[in-house]
Write a protein that holds these residues in place. Sequence first.
Motif, PDB file in Angstrom:
ATOM      1  N   ILE A   6       0.836  -1.213   0.000  1.00  0.00           N
ATOM      2  CA  ILE A   6       0.000   0.000   0.000  1.00  0.00           C
ATOM      3  C   ILE A   6       0.866   1.257   0.000  1.00  0.00           C
ATOM      4  O   ILE A   6       0.580   2.226  -0.700  1.00  0.00           O
ATOM      5  CB  ILE A   6      -0.962  -0.013   1.209  1.00  0.00           C
ATOM      6  CG1 ILE A   6      -2.033  -1.088   1.029  1.00  0.00           C
ATOM      7  CG2 ILE A   6      -1.587   1.361   1.446  1.00  0.00           C
ATOM      8  CD1 ILE A   6      -2.787  -1.444   2.297  1.00  0.00           C
ATOM      9  N   ILE A  31      -0.313  -3.544  -8.988  1.00  0.00           N
ATOM     10  CA  ILE A  31      -1.537  -2.878  -8.519  1.00  0.00           C
ATOM     11  C   ILE A  31      -2.455  -2.634  -9.711  1.00  0.00           C
ATOM     12  O   ILE A  31      -2.060  -2.037 -10.709  1.00  0.00           O
ATOM     13  CB  ILE A  31      -1.202  -1.569  -7.777  1.00  0.00           C
ATOM     14  CG1 ILE A  31      -0.399  -1.892  -6.517  1.00  0.00           C
ATOM     15  CG2 ILE A  31      -2.487  -0.800  -7.452  1.00  0.00           C
ATOM     16  CD1 ILE A  31       0.104  -0.684  -5.755  1.00  0.00           C
ATOM     17  N   GLU A  50      -6.681   1.369  -7.140  1.00  0.00           N
ATOM     18  CA  GLU A  50      -6.699   1.816  -5.749  1.00  0.00           C
ATOM     19  C   GLU A  50      -7.448   3.130  -5.651  1.00  0.00           C
ATOM     20  O   GLU A  50      -7.579   3.874  -6.620  1.00  0.00           O
ATOM     21  CB  GLU A  50      -5.291   1.925  -5.163  1.00  0.00           C
ATOM     22  CG  GLU A  50      -4.407   2.986  -5.733  1.00  0.00           C
ATOM     23  CD  GLU A  50      -3.025   2.974  -5.082  1.00  0.00           C
ATOM     24  OE1 GLU A  50      -2.938   2.906  -3.846  1.00  0.00           O
ATOM     25  OE2 GLU A  50      -2.039   3.036  -5.841  1.00  0.00           O
ATOM     26  N   CYS A 100      -6.694  -1.015  -1.895  1.00  0.00           N
ATOM     27  CA  CYS A 100      -5.663  -1.258  -2.899  1.00  0.00           C
ATOM     28  C   CYS A 100      -5.893  -2.670  -3.441  1.00  0.00           C
ATOM     29  O   CYS A 100      -6.069  -3.611  -2.665  1.00  0.00           O
ATOM     30  CB  CYS A 100      -4.279  -1.139  -2.260  1.00  0.00           C
ATOM     31  SG  CYS A 100      -2.910  -1.345  -3.413  1.00  0.00           S
ATOM     32  N   LYS A 106      -6.805  -0.007   3.026  1.00  0.00           N
ATOM     33  CA  LYS A 106      -5.569   0.724   3.296  1.00  0.00           C
ATOM     34  C   LYS A 106      -5.327   0.924   4.785  1.00  0.00           C
ATOM     35  O   LYS A 106      -4.199   1.148   5.198  1.00  0.00           O
ATOM     36  CB  LYS A 106      -5.570   2.058   2.556  1.00  0.00           C
ATOM     37  CG  LYS A 106      -5.373   1.873   1.059  1.00  0.00           C
ATOM     38  CD  LYS A 106      -5.124   3.169   0.352  1.00  0.00           C
ATOM     39  CE  LYS A 106      -4.718   2.902  -1.088  1.00  0.00           C
ATOM     40  NZ  LYS A 106      -4.469   4.153  -1.811  1.00  0.00           N
TER      41      LYS A 106
END
Length: 139
Positions: free
Chosen positions: A10, A18, A21, A26, A44
């Motif tokens: 994160i 990723i 987000e 995320c 998060k």
Amino acid sequence: MENCIFCEIIHKKVEAYIIYENEHVCCFLDKSPINIGHILIVPKTHSPEFRDVDEKSLNEVINTAQKMARVLENLFPTDGITVLQENGIFKDVEHYHMHVIPRYKDDGFYLVEPENAEKPTDFMELKIKMQAYLHKEVI
């Protein structure tokens, strides 16, 4: 949280793929996927267990899971989607997370339900105990 791989992802201290987000969650590809496209959705805010996650983050997790399921269904010829989360000794990271897994008929991933010999009267007793607890907790 110190030594939490998800918190490190994160905060961009550890590399991850990723996908999405926002300020609350995320989403990234699982490094050991059940099937290609297996996504993890992580709040998060660090919370080790499901029961500890704040309401806003939890809402974001489930809404994002639906969004990620749509992505997977549109990119892969899935036979379905499994949305899964585990707690206690059954989770592998001490940070609440939800799995969104593209599924295929013969992918070999199964949750096996044990045989239970519950009697209907056992259900009534359980129902009464649960309702009493809920009433005490004042939902």
